[in-house]
Every structure is written in C-alpha cells, then in structure tokens.
Design a protein around this motif. Structure first.
Motif, mmCIF file in Angstrom:
data_model
loop_
_atom_site.group_PDB
_atom_site.id
_atom_site.type_symbol
_atom_site.label_atom_id
_atom_site.label_comp_id
_atom_site.label_asym_id
_atom_site.label_seq_id
_atom_site.Cartn_x
_atom_site.Cartn_y
_atom_site.Cartn_z
ATOM 1 N N ILE A 1 43.033 47.399 36.012
ATOM 2 C CA ILE A 1 44.091 47.150 35.039
ATOM 3 C C ILE A 1 43.607 46.059 34.090
ATOM 4 O O ILE A 1 43.141 44.993 34.524
ATOM 5 N N THR A 2 43.717 46.351 32.797
ATOM 6 C CA THR A 2 43.263 45.399 31.781
ATOM 7 C C THR A 2 44.398 45.138 30.801
ATOM 8 O O THR A 2 45.078 46.075 30.360
ATOM 9 N N ALA A 3 44.613 43.838 30.463
ATOM 10 C CA ALA A 3 45.664 43.447 29.520
ATOM 11 C C ALA A 3 45.051 43.201 28.148
ATOM 12 O O ALA A 3 43.972 42.595 28.029
ATOM 13 N N ASP B 1 48.653 35.515 23.292
ATOM 14 C CA ASP B 1 47.583 35.310 24.266
ATOM 15 C C ASP B 1 48.063 35.860 25.604
ATOM 16 O O ASP B 1 49.243 35.752 25.945
ATOM 17 N N PHE B 2 47.127 36.408 26.380
ATOM 18 C CA PHE B 2 47.465 36.855 27.722
ATOM 19 C C PHE B 2 47.454 35.635 28.628
ATOM 20 O O PHE B 2 46.494 34.867 28.644
ATOM 21 N N GLY C 1 46.101 35.958 38.723
ATOM 22 C CA GLY C 1 45.064 35.442 37.838
ATOM 23 C C GLY C 1 45.268 35.915 36.415
ATOM 24 O O GLY C 1 46.320 36.407 36.042
ATOM 25 N N SER C 2 44.193 35.771 35.605
ATOM 26 C CA SER C 2 44.338 36.089 34.189
ATOM 27 C C SER C 2 43.239 37.015 33.667
ATOM 28 O O SER C 2 43.148 37.247 32.474
#
Length: 187
Positions: free
Chosen positions: A156-158, A165-166, A175-176
């Motif tokens: 999964i990628t944001a 900003d993510f 996490g981020s």
C-alpha cells in the motif's frame, strides 16, 4: 514381416494401437473381428486394420464455491489434447490450488490429456482490504484486487494531494512509508 510372400505361406497379422487409440477391427483379405488374423497367401491381398481414438474424460471436484472453465470446452478429449483450465472463484472467494491430476496454483493452467483426468479446484474464503484517506490524497494497492487470499501480501502506497503531506498510517499499517500488509484476517 515381408513385402512379398510365396504362394501358400501362412501370415499372422497382429494389430498394435498407438497411445490413445484402440484397435477396432480388421477388414479385407478374409480377416474380421479384433483377434490376430491368420491368412494363407494365394494372391495379392489387402487387409485394413482400423483404429479408433480413445475418448478420455476430464472431471472436476470443487472444494469451496467456484467453477472451472475449459478451453476447448468438450465432453471428452483425445490423447495429446492440451486443455487450458481457468478457476473462477465465487464472490469473496479466491482460487487456492489444483490437486489430483494437476497440481500447483497457476491460474490459468494447462493439462495434457493422456488418460482420464480428475482434478480438484480449491477455493478459500478471501479477505477484502479497505483503504480510506483523511485529507487530500490517494492510496494505491499492489496487487489491486477485490479479494485477497490468506497469507497474500499487499503493498500500500500513499500519494498526498497538492499542498498536502502524508503523515502516518493507522489500522493494519503503521509508520509513514510504504506499507506491506499480509492478509491473514479481515482488516
């Protein structure tokens, strides 16, 4: 086994079918039936041995809800035919594996007919993966599927929207950075 015979020679003919064929009978030269034919050579003689392809079946057992499509779709097959099989799981299920005369988890898969075949198609309850965003942005999933098999990994990628900003994941991800989820329960 000769090309020519002297008059009065006794010759025995035995039919030997190739793989996938059966001997169906003699015709000509006084030969008939399906036993070896014995004839006495007194003139030029023509004898025909007839062979028929064997019809083989391809049957399926279903472990879980789903079906299998065959290409070509036929009631029976002959020796050497190659049949492509595609497992089609029911909604919210996924294809797991083939068992019996075909093994593995490739889908679609092919089988070469060399006798009657019986194959089990296994289907397991799948899991869905829901993703939501707070703020402006999108989320991608790889692979992007409606249902995932138990143990399957999903990346999964944001991607934040313009001027955003993510910050962090919540739920099954923390996490981020990019998150990899192993589908082992309904999240």
């Amino acid at each position: 086994n000769q090309q020519t015979f002297t008059s009065g020679t006794t010759v025995t003919l035995t039919a030997v079918p190739s793989n996938g064929y059966t001997f169906s009978g003699w015709s000509g030269g006084g030969c008939s039936g399906s036993d070896p034919c014995t004839l006495t050579m007194n003139a030029d003689t023509t004898v025909t041995a007839s062979f028929t392809p064997i019809e083989y079946t391809l049957t399926f057992v279903y472990d879980g809800p789903g079906t299998v499509t065959k290409l070509p779709e036929q009631a029976t097959y002959h020796f050497g035919d190659v049949v492509q099989l595609t497992a089609v799981p029911a909604a919210t299920y996924g294809f797991s594996q083939w068992d019996g005369d075909l093994t593995g988890s490739a889908n679609p898969a092919s089988i070469t007919i060399d006798g009657n075949k019986s194959i089990t198609a296994r289907f397991n309850q799948g899991y869905t993966l829901a993703t939501d965003t707070i703020g402006s942005g999108t989320v991608t999933r790889y692979p992007d599927q409606a249902t995932y098999m138990p143990g399957q990994q999903v990346t999964i990628t944001a991607f934040p929207g313009t001027n955003w900003d993510f910050s962090t994941w919540s739920g099954a991800c923390t996490g981020s950075g990019t998150c990899v989820v192993t589908m082992n329960r309904k999240d």
